[in-house]
Design an enzyme around this catalytic site. Structure first.
Site, PDB file in Angstrom:
ATOM      1  N   CYS A 183      -3.371   0.081   0.276  1.00 13.27           N
ATOM      2  CA  CYS A 183      -2.870   1.429  -0.003  1.00 13.27           C
ATOM      3  C   CYS A 183      -2.461   1.493  -1.473  1.00 13.27           C
ATOM      4  CB  CYS A 183      -1.675   1.698   0.916  1.00 13.27           C
ATOM      5  SG  CYS A 183      -0.861   3.273   0.603  1.00 13.27           S
TER       6      CYS A 183
ATOM      7  N   CYS B 233       6.030  11.139  -8.599  1.00 11.53           N
ATOM      8  CA  CYS B 233       5.245  12.265  -8.102  1.00 11.53           C
ATOM      9  C   CYS B 233       5.949  13.562  -8.463  1.00 11.53           C
ATOM     10  CB  CYS B 233       5.105  12.177  -6.583  1.00 11.53           C
ATOM     11  SG  CYS B 233       4.040  13.461  -5.887  1.00 11.53           S
TER      12      CYS B 233
ATOM     13  N   CYS C 161       9.864  12.949   1.451  1.00 13.74           N
ATOM     14  CA  CYS C 161       9.180  11.779   0.886  1.00 13.74           C
ATOM     15  C   CYS C 161      10.041  11.083  -0.161  1.00 13.74           C
ATOM     16  CB  CYS C 161       7.859  12.214   0.258  1.00 13.74           C
ATOM     17  SG  CYS C 161       6.933  10.857  -0.463  1.00 13.74           S
TER      18      CYS C 161
ATOM     19  N   CYS D  77       8.087  16.919  -2.283  1.00 17.52           N
ATOM     20  CA  CYS D  77       8.180  17.064  -0.820  1.00 17.52           C
ATOM     21  C   CYS D  77       9.528  16.504  -0.358  1.00 17.52           C
ATOM     22  CB  CYS D  77       7.033  16.327  -0.130  1.00 17.52           C
ATOM     23  SG  CYS D  77       5.398  16.906  -0.625  1.00 17.52           S
TER      24      CYS D  77
ATOM     25  N   GLU E   6       4.028   0.682  -6.801  1.00 11.95           N
ATOM     26  CA  GLU E   6       3.887  -0.135  -5.602  1.00 11.95           C
ATOM     27  C   GLU E   6       2.518   0.061  -4.967  1.00 11.95           C
ATOM     28  OE1 GLU E   6       8.362  -0.614  -3.928  1.00 11.95           O
ATOM     29  OE2 GLU E   6       7.472   1.346  -3.602  1.00 11.95           O
TER      30      GLU E   6
ATOM     31  N   CYS F 286       4.393   4.733   5.079  1.00  9.02           N
ATOM     32  CA  CYS F 286       4.114   6.025   4.447  1.00  9.02           C
ATOM     33  C   CYS F 286       5.379   6.705   3.974  1.00  9.02           C
ATOM     34  CB  CYS F 286       3.475   6.985   5.436  1.00  9.02           C
ATOM     35  SG  CYS F 286       1.864   6.512   5.964  1.00  9.02           S
TER      36      CYS F 286
HETATM   37  N1  SAH Z   1       0.461  12.905  -2.279  1.00  4.31           N
HETATM   38  C1  SAH Z   1      -0.545  12.543  -1.331  1.00  4.31           C
HETATM   39  C2  SAH Z   1      -0.637  11.056  -1.178  1.00  4.31           C
HETATM   40  C3  SAH Z   1       0.583  10.390  -0.569  1.00  4.31           C
HETATM   41  S1  SAH Z   1       0.173   9.978   1.046  1.00  4.31           S
HETATM   42  C4  SAH Z   1      -0.302  13.262  -0.009  1.00  4.31           C
HETATM   43  O1  SAH Z   1       0.708  13.935   0.106  1.00  4.31           O
HETATM   44  O2  SAH Z   1      -1.149  13.208   0.864  1.00  4.31           O
HETATM   45  C5  SAH Z   1       1.644   9.776   1.800  1.00  4.31           C
HETATM   46  C6  SAH Z   1       1.547  10.286   3.240  1.00  4.31           C
HETATM   47  O3  SAH Z   1       2.783   9.920   3.869  1.00  4.31           O
HETATM   48  C7  SAH Z   1       1.475  11.799   3.317  1.00  4.31           C
HETATM   49  O4  SAH Z   1       0.678  12.180   4.409  1.00  4.31           O
HETATM   50  C8  SAH Z   1       2.912  12.215   3.590  1.00  4.31           C
HETATM   51  O5  SAH Z   1       2.979  13.426   4.271  1.00  4.31           O
HETATM   52  C9  SAH Z   1       3.408  11.049   4.414  1.00  4.31           C
HETATM   53  N2  SAH Z   1       4.839  10.792   4.334  1.00  4.31           N
HETATM   54  C10 SAH Z   1       5.676  11.003   3.315  1.00  4.31           C
HETATM   55  N3  SAH Z   1       6.923  10.609   3.622  1.00  4.31           N
HETATM   56  C11 SAH Z   1       6.857  10.110   4.877  1.00  4.31           C
HETATM   57  C12 SAH Z   1       7.806   9.523   5.743  1.00  4.31           C
HETATM   58  N4  SAH Z   1       9.065   9.327   5.375  1.00  4.31           N
HETATM   59  N5  SAH Z   1       7.394   9.124   6.957  1.00  4.31           N
HETATM   60  C13 SAH Z   1       6.108   9.268   7.328  1.00  4.31           C
HETATM   61  N6  SAH Z   1       5.164   9.785   6.536  1.00  4.31           N
HETATM   62  C14 SAH Z   1       5.539  10.215   5.338  1.00  4.31           C
END
Ligand code: SAH
Length: 348
Positions: free
Chosen positions: A105, A112, A119, A116, A92, A333
């Site tokens: 984006c 991944c 996420c 986390c 996506e 995000c």
């Molecule tokens: N793997 C990289 C790139 C992904 S960026 C990284 O971790 O930075 C995705 C961003 O969205 C990251 O800052 C992550 O912390 C944030 N994120 C992940 N799940 C989220 C959610 N449910 N709500 C808000 N932000 C989220």
């Protein structure tokens, strides 16, 4: 298949591939322009090339694009694109229009590996790295489909951890900033990482892009739990890495901090965050948790978010609350997860 996809190669590499000593330098640039500026998908479009060269290219190479599988449009104008790759996987990317700029984006991996807990992409597991062409064509296809004259900003905040696919991400960035391609300014490209320390400085040195670090916690005990990569690269190591980064003048790193209700949203967290950042040239992006049907975590109440925000401001840390875009289409995000993609398939 990819090794003969012309879209993967830098200008210099292209020179090596198509020259034969007689192919003049400007020819190579012409080809590169057709590929990365005019976004040609077929050699027959390259009208100023000369028939012999065109036919030779046609014999030896392909120009291969993934396909658009689905587009979802949010009421705020955000578009989420689903692309289908040659091997059947899907990824996506998100298009986010704003008044004075527009942002794409991009994803860097299928799924991944970092796990986390907050996420959605993590739930897919890791399937594979994206090739350079699979990264840049996300932007090219969005540009074509929506007939956009220009993309001003690029963020690597889609699916995947860019710094675990850094070679291909760096190659993609080089293609995107090229004057003979899209010519996006490297300052306007942000690579977000969960903290793969060993690859942060090499990325910066090679590409001069902006760096964002997803911190999300101020104590190792919590960060170990919600971001398992912290066991390898703990908080102090991250902070020291940021302190020592050879940042260009007047540039700061962005610290992303997802605010999760009752997990990391107290004033003590804010205080610890201020202390951690006391010697880092940083600004903070607070991201209220984007809720989704698959993970039982929530955004704090507005009042909490405001208090957290105000505390950082009071301590003179430049802090923004990231606007939620594309929430209604799970395009925000941490909400990118391909359900069409197998693996986690229990959402009927
Ligand atoms: N793997 C990289 C790139 C992904 S960026 C990284 O971790 O930075 C995705 C961003 O969205 C990251 O800052 C992550 O912390 C944030 N994120 C992940 N799940 C989220 C959610 N449910 N709500 C808000 N932000 C989220």
């Amino acid at each position: 298949m990819e090794n003969n996809n012309l879209l993967n190669f830098s200008l210099e590499e292209l020179g090596g591939l198509i020259s034969g000593e007689k192919t003049e330098n400007y020819r190579v640039k012409q080809v590169f322009r057709w590929l990365h500026q005019k976004l040609a998908t077929d050699f027959s479009e390259m009208s100023d090339l000369g028939k012999a060269l065109r036919e030779d290219l046609q014999k030896r190479f392909v120009i291969f694009y993934p396909t658009i599988q689905k587009i979802q449009k949010s009421k705020d104008g955000t578009h989420k694109f689903l692309f289908r790759l040659h091997d059947g996987h899907s990824i996506e990317a998100v298009y986010i229009p704003e008044k004075k700029r527009n942002t794409v984006c991009l994803s860097s991996q299928v799924g991944c590996a970092l796990g986390c807990t907050f996420c959605l992409t993590a739930q897919m597991g890791f399937l594979r790295n994206l090739e350079p062409y699979e990264i840049i064509t996300q932007l090219y296809l969005i540009k074509k489909e929506l007939r956009l004259p220009r993309i001003s900003n690029i963020v690597f905040m889609g699916m995947g951890e860019p710094l675990l696919n850094h070679k291909n991400v760096i190659q993609a960035i080089k293609l995107l900033v090229s004057d003979f391609g899209q010519g996006v300014s490297s300052r306007r490209i942000t690579v977000s990482t969960a903290g793969v320390v060993k690859n942060i400085e090499p990325l910066l040195t090679e590409t001069k892009v902006s760096i964002a670090l997803s911190l999300n916690a101020t104590k190792d005990s919590l960060r170990d739990t919600i971001m398992p990569i912290n066991k390898k690269y703990p908080i102090q190591m991250l902070i020291e890495t940021l302190q020592n980064l050879p940042l260009p003048k007047r540039r700061r790193v962005t610290i992303e901090y997802v605010l999760i209700k009752d997990v990391n949203d107290t004033l003590e967290d804010a205080q610890r965050l201020v202390r951690l950042l006391s010697k880092v040239r940083a600004k903070v992006n607070l991201i209220p948790y984007n809720e989704n049907p698959y993970i039982s975590m929530n955004a704090p109440h507005l009042k909490r978010i405001d208090e957290f925000h105000s505390y950082l401001i009071e301590k003179h840390i430049t802090t923004m609350i990231r606007k939620q875009r594309g929430l209604d289409i799970l395009g925000a995000c941490g909400q990118l997860r391909v359900t069409e993609n197998q693996k986690v398939g229990t959402d009927s």
